[in-house]
Motif scaffolding. Structure first.
Motif, PDB file in Angstrom:
ATOM      1  N   ARG A 317       0.783  -1.432  -0.061  1.00  0.00           N
ATOM      2  CA  ARG A 317       0.023   0.141   0.042  1.00  0.00           C
ATOM      3  C   ARG A 317       0.650   1.082  -0.037  1.00  0.00           C
ATOM      4  O   ARG A 317       0.225   2.599  -0.532  1.00  0.00           O
ATOM      5  N   HIS A 318       1.867   0.943   0.515  1.00  0.00           N
ATOM      6  CA  HIS A 318       3.239   2.888   1.174  1.00  0.00           C
ATOM      7  C   HIS A 318       4.011   2.488  -0.378  1.00  0.00           C
ATOM      8  O   HIS A 318       5.247   3.271   0.430  1.00  0.00           O
ATOM      9  N   GLY A 319       4.374   1.200  -1.182  1.00  0.00           N
ATOM     10  CA  GLY A 319       5.778   1.095  -1.908  1.00  0.00           C
ATOM     11  C   GLY A 319       6.011  -0.174  -1.528  1.00  0.00           C
ATOM     12  O   GLY A 319       5.448  -1.172  -0.836  1.00  0.00           O
ATOM     13  N   THR A 320       7.788   0.001  -1.677  1.00  0.00           N
ATOM     14  CA  THR A 320       8.003  -1.433  -2.226  1.00  0.00           C
ATOM     15  C   THR A 320       8.889  -1.531  -0.761  1.00  0.00           C
ATOM     16  O   THR A 320       9.064  -0.821  -0.150  1.00  0.00           O
ATOM     17  N   PRO A 321       9.615  -2.888  -0.720  1.00  0.00           N
ATOM     18  CA  PRO A 321      10.745  -2.629   0.398  1.00  0.00           C
ATOM     19  C   PRO A 321      11.392  -1.957   0.690  1.00  0.00           C
ATOM     20  O   PRO A 321      12.095  -1.979   1.584  1.00  0.00           O
ATOM     21  N   ASN A 395      10.303 -15.038  11.831  1.00  0.00           N
ATOM     22  CA  ASN A 395       9.728 -13.914  11.308  1.00  0.00           C
ATOM     23  C   ASN A 395      10.287 -12.595  12.723  1.00  0.00           C
ATOM     24  O   ASN A 395      10.128 -11.779  11.563  1.00  0.00           O
ATOM     25  N   ALA A 396      10.281 -13.217  13.831  1.00  0.00           N
ATOM     26  CA  ALA A 396      10.415 -12.127  14.675  1.00  0.00           C
ATOM     27  C   ALA A 396      11.990 -11.352  14.299  1.00  0.00           C
ATOM     28  O   ALA A 396      12.355 -10.012  14.411  1.00  0.00           O
ATOM     29  N   LEU A 397      13.232 -12.360  14.138  1.00  0.00           N
ATOM     30  CA  LEU A 397      14.364 -12.050  13.713  1.00  0.00           C
ATOM     31  C   LEU A 397      15.064 -11.063  12.434  1.00  0.00           C
ATOM     32  O   LEU A 397      14.904 -10.565  12.182  1.00  0.00           O
ATOM     33  N   PHE A 398      13.744 -12.059  11.581  1.00  0.00           N
ATOM     34  CA  PHE A 398      13.603 -11.001   9.916  1.00  0.00           C
ATOM     35  C   PHE A 398      13.661  -9.045  10.534  1.00  0.00           C
ATOM     36  O   PHE A 398      14.172  -9.016   9.708  1.00  0.00           O
ATOM     37  N   TRP A 399      12.650  -8.982  10.657  1.00  0.00           N
ATOM     38  CA  TRP A 399      12.258  -6.851  11.072  1.00  0.00           C
ATOM     39  C   TRP A 399      12.940  -7.209  11.978  1.00  0.00           C
ATOM     40  O   TRP A 399      13.192  -5.479  11.640  1.00  0.00           O
ATOM     41  N   LEU A 400      13.928  -7.770  12.968  1.00  0.00           N
ATOM     42  CA  LEU A 400      14.809  -6.642  13.318  1.00  0.00           C
ATOM     43  C   LEU A 400      15.987  -6.867  12.737  1.00  0.00           C
ATOM     44  O   LEU A 400      16.969  -6.046  13.030  1.00  0.00           O
ATOM     45  N   ASP A 401      16.463  -8.013  11.998  1.00  0.00           N
ATOM     46  CA  ASP A 401      17.312  -7.921  11.570  1.00  0.00           C
ATOM     47  C   ASP A 401      17.932  -6.836   9.975  1.00  0.00           C
ATOM     48  O   ASP A 401      18.650  -6.933   9.840  1.00  0.00           O
ATOM     49  N   ARG A 402      16.559  -7.158   9.224  1.00  0.00           N
ATOM     50  CA  ARG A 402      16.930  -7.237   7.399  1.00  0.00           C
ATOM     51  C   ARG A 402      16.059  -5.410   7.906  1.00  0.00           C
ATOM     52  O   ARG A 402      16.575  -4.206   6.445  1.00  0.00           O
ATOM     53  N   TYR A 403      15.501  -4.796   8.392  1.00  0.00           N
ATOM     54  CA  TYR A 403      14.893  -3.491   8.408  1.00  0.00           C
ATOM     55  C   TYR A 403      15.211  -2.859   9.833  1.00  0.00           C
ATOM     56  O   TYR A 403      14.826  -1.778  10.090  1.00  0.00           O
ATOM     57  N   HIS A 404      16.339  -3.611  10.515  1.00  0.00           N
ATOM     58  CA  HIS A 404      16.561  -2.757  11.789  1.00  0.00           C
ATOM     59  C   HIS A 404      15.852  -2.215  12.751  1.00  0.00           C
ATOM     60  O   HIS A 404      15.652  -1.216  13.521  1.00  0.00           O
ATOM     61  N   ILE A 405      14.632  -2.656  12.664  1.00  0.00           N
ATOM     62  CA  ILE A 405      13.627  -2.406  14.076  1.00  0.00           C
ATOM     63  C   ILE A 405      13.941  -3.100  15.440  1.00  0.00           C
ATOM     64  O   ILE A 405      14.639  -3.616  15.566  1.00  0.00           O
ATOM     65  N   ASP A 406      13.691  -1.950  16.185  1.00  0.00           N
ATOM     66  CA  ASP A 406      13.949  -1.133  17.473  1.00  0.00           C
ATOM     67  C   ASP A 406      13.491  -2.261  18.540  1.00  0.00           C
ATOM     68  O   ASP A 406      13.430  -2.426  19.817  1.00  0.00           O
ATOM     69  N   GLY A 407      11.958  -2.063  18.363  1.00  0.00           N
ATOM     70  CA  GLY A 407      10.732  -2.749  18.927  1.00  0.00           C
ATOM     71  C   GLY A 407       9.761  -3.571  17.916  1.00  0.00           C
ATOM     72  O   GLY A 407       9.651  -3.281  17.450  1.00  0.00           O
TER      73      GLY A 407
END
Length: 746
Positions: A317-321, A395-407
């Protein structure tokens, strides 16, 4: 041959591609090469033994549906080749045979995936651009242990499930294929034919990194390694910024309705535009973090993202990865953390999703008493299955790893903990000990927190848990679930119920405010005024407040002041900072035009100043989770509906007095006992004129009177504003013009 042509073969790699034939009478080996090319009228082998451009060798058509074969003699090694195809319209082209390539996944990969311990499963399963045996293409892999056949389908093969049938990797239930010459942007699905009742379905990739814009449902091949991050400073200092003794003021946002644009479908802004607009807003309002309602791909806008299908794909909806990576990167470069709402509690029934994935209940429990949320119409993950746990861990680790998510804020934890959650007697299955605790989900949550904090030190895990479950935010080695923080739903419910009362009746509900301090330090709490409080007919926060228009705004200012003084980290949902009149509607933008009105602008200024005060003043955030940081100064004045308390920093010398008046009556010469003499500077007054208040206050501060009161050696004599909160810094050197007014004993 019939099994291949009819797409029924359990492993077409044993038939198609090059296969060795023993030489006769001492001659060198021969090779038989078979191909299924249903679009071909005729086919030839382009033999590359002598180099380019290759030698054409006609292939024999063994089956009218397009099964071809050719024998290449006298070769010690498998021949290098490609096919030249002529279709029924007379067009011709050349393509590399995907069945000539060996497997990509190693036996060690299969072992880890099978036992559910591959913490980087997203690097092996799904669709990955790679070089393999000298060719660039895409490797596809999927877990479907009960499938008779799995194919990858897309525009590249006209969505024909007969064309690219995957290799079966045996007991692991994993299927894979490498298809050369495919590139990023290809759309695809997995076509699965089950061993059970020949169930046939096309599924989006559970590990797909990107997805089509709804209502389309295919996955999209994407290369996540192309984005170049520039947030090294944030990442290297993140652990220090996100400690439990640091300020955490969270702005909760639904990206689809924060702002809208009307020149494109759905009105959705791109992640990059949102990044710039939101950073400007956060800089103005002084929040420290943004929390996004789920941005994982979901088919139904009205689910707000809480019924995800593409667990590894930011919504299109808001663009690409890459656009979403830019969003997080830009937040970090400007000093703001990013928290994601994450949904491991359930998933929707959409045909292209995880449900009944390979013709069996693969990701969910088969027993509806364990596998269905009746209220939500969703499926519950089978936390006892190693591969399912591994899917969620990865999946949890993916967002922390590939997208640098903080929490990660984990949604609906209570529904995971209890087997009888929202169920009638007889509609749930007790655990092995006869209790209602979901032992498998509990173990999953503990291990999830251990893995996330071990692999990414400094990140936050936050539980939305609405019951009195003990130890949610305590370490697992002490018997807790291991979350960093827990939403304080009790404080939220009690406070909003109290604030909705007419002030004349609040004295009878005084315990609703003081009760929160009985359990305030049993968990590491976040005080949430979230999206859940402004939907489904509940009205906006402003609309919940009693009284006339002035009192509604004053009560809202009072609520925010009390919240920022109370121990616990803070969370406000978008729109709360501008005092929306109407409840949130996910299909519409926030009512930003309200800031043209003085009362709404006053609320906005107050939220900005409260955040700035909260971030800058150590007593308001350093000791949120221990009695050492808190002391009651007045809790028994139910008759006047006044509360007063002291907040302390770690060194106990720096402190803040907070006084709340929950009635519209000015309290003149109101005494509050304090432990220290000196000048108490009024650093914030929610009744100030700039916030839309009546400007009742104490002319910048007061001196402590050296007379005991309330068990303290000194006291303050204050004008406490109506429906207002005072923050007084203790002790402070007074301005020169105030020094001469210092009170004297007697």
């Amino acid at each position: 041959m019939d099994l291949v042509v009819n797409a029924d073969h359990w492993n077409p790699f044993v038939v198609l591609g090059p296969h060795e034939m023993e030489g006769q009478n001492g001659r060198r080996k021969s090779w038989v090469i078979r191909a299924f090319l249903p679009e071909a009228r005729a086919a030839s082998l382009v033999d590359l033994a002598g180099g380019e451009p290759g030698r054409l060798v006609p292939m024999e058509k063994l089956h009218p549906d397009g099964f071809f074969q050719v024998i290449v003699a006298d070769r010690d090694a498998a021949p290098r080749y490609r096919f030249r195809i002529e279709n029924f319209e007379g067009h011709s082209w050349e393509q590399v045979d995907p069945y000539q390539f060996g497997p990509v996944l190693t036996d060690f990969d299969l072992h880890l995936l099978g036992e559910g311990t591959h913490l980087r499963n997203y690097e092996r399963l799904g669709a990955h651009l790679r070089m393999h045996e000298g060719f660039r293409g895409v490797h596809f892999a999927v877990w479907a242990p009960n499938a008779q056949r799995v194919s990858v389908v897309g525009n590249f093969n006209h969505w024909d499930g007969r064309r690219h049938q995957l290799r079966n990797r045996g007991a692991t239930g994993i299927w894979e294929i490498f298809i050369p010459d495919l590139t990023a942007g290809e759309v695809y699905k997995f076509e699965i034919k089950s061993r059970h009742d020949s169930y046939l379905v096309q599924k989006s990739d559970p590990y797909g990194f990107a997805a089509e814009f709804r209502p389309k449902t295919a996955s999209v091949v994407w290369d996540l390694s192309q984005y170049r991050w520039a947030d090294d400073d944030w990442m290297s200092n993140r652990a220090g910024r996100q400690g439990l003794d640091k300020p955490l003021s969270v702005y909760e946002v639904h990206l689809g309705s924060w702002k809208k644009r009307w020149d494109q479908a759905g009105g959705f802004l791109n992640y990059r535009q949102l990044a710039h607009d939101l950073v400007a807003h956060l800089q103005h309002t002084h929040f420290t973090h943004i929390e996004l309602l789920p941005i994982t791909e979901h088919p139904f806008d009205g689910s707000w993202g809480y019924q995800p299908v593409g667990y590894f794909a930011p919504t299109a909806r808001h663009g690409t990865p890459d656009d979403f990576a830019y969003f997080v990167d830009h937040m970090h470069q400007n000093g703001f953390g990013v928290i994601l709402d994450w949904v491991p509690a359930h998933f929707p029934n959409d045909l292209h999703g995880l449900g009944y994935f390979d013709g069996t209940h693969l990701y969910e429990h088969a027993d509806p008493r364990l596998g269905e949320h009746r209220d939500w119409g969703t499926k519950i993950f089978n936390y006892g299955r190693a591969e399912v746990r591994n899917f969620l861990f990865g999946n949890a680790l993916f967002w922390l790893d590939r997208y640098h998510i903080d929490g990660l804020r984990v949604d609906a934890v209570a529904s995971m903990l209890y087997l009888d959650y929202s169920r009638q007697p007889g509609d749930w299955v007790p655990n092995m000990f006869g209790g209602n605790e979901n032992l498998e989900a509990i173990d999953f949550l503990k291990r999830l927190n251990e893995i996330c904090h071990q692999e990414h030190p400094g990140i936050l895990t936050i539980a939305e848990e609405s019951t009195s479950w003990s130890g949610v935010s305590r370490p697992t080695y002490l018997g807790g679930l291991g979350f960093s923080l827990k939403w304080n739903m009790g404080w939220m419910n009690d406070t909003l119920r109290y604030m909705s009362k007419d002030p004349v009746f609040r004295k009878y509900e005084h315990g609703a405010l003081t009760f929160s301090m009985i359990y305030a330090f049993t968990e590491n709490f976040v005080l949430p005024l979230s999206h859940d409080e402004v939907v489904h007919g509940k009205g906006s926060l402003l609309d919940k407040m009693p009284g006339d228009v002035w009192q509604k705004f004053a009560n809202l200012r009072l609520l925010y002041g009390y919240m920022y003084g109370h121990p616990g980290k803070k969370l406000l949902f978008m729109g709360d900072e501008i005092a929306q009149w109407r409840e949130w509607n996910h299909d519409e933008s926030l009512d930003w035009h309200l800031l043209e009105w003085r009362d709404h602008e006053g609320i906005f200024k107050l939220v900005c100043d409260l955040n700035a005060l909260y971030v800058s003043e150590r007593p308001l955030h350093e000791v949120d989770f221990d009695w050492q940081g808190y002391e009651w100064l007045e809790l028994h004045d139910w008759e006047n509906s006044v509360l007063a308390f002291l907040r302390r920093a770690k060194d106990s010398k720096d402190s803040m007095v907070v006084i709340c008046n929950f009635t519209p009556v000015v309290r003149e010469n109101y005494r509050i006992g304090v432990p220290v003499e000196g000048y108490y500077r009024e650093v914030l007054n929610t009744d100030a004129d700039i916030y839309g208040g009546s400007n009742v206050g104490n002319h910048g501060g007061v001196h402590a009177v050296p007379e005991p009161h309330g068990g303290k050696p000194y006291h303050l004599s204050l004008r406490v504003p109506p429906l207002g909160v005072l923050f007084l810094k203790t002790p402070q050197p007074p301005p020169p013009e105030i020094e001469r007014l210092k009170p004297h004993q007697g």
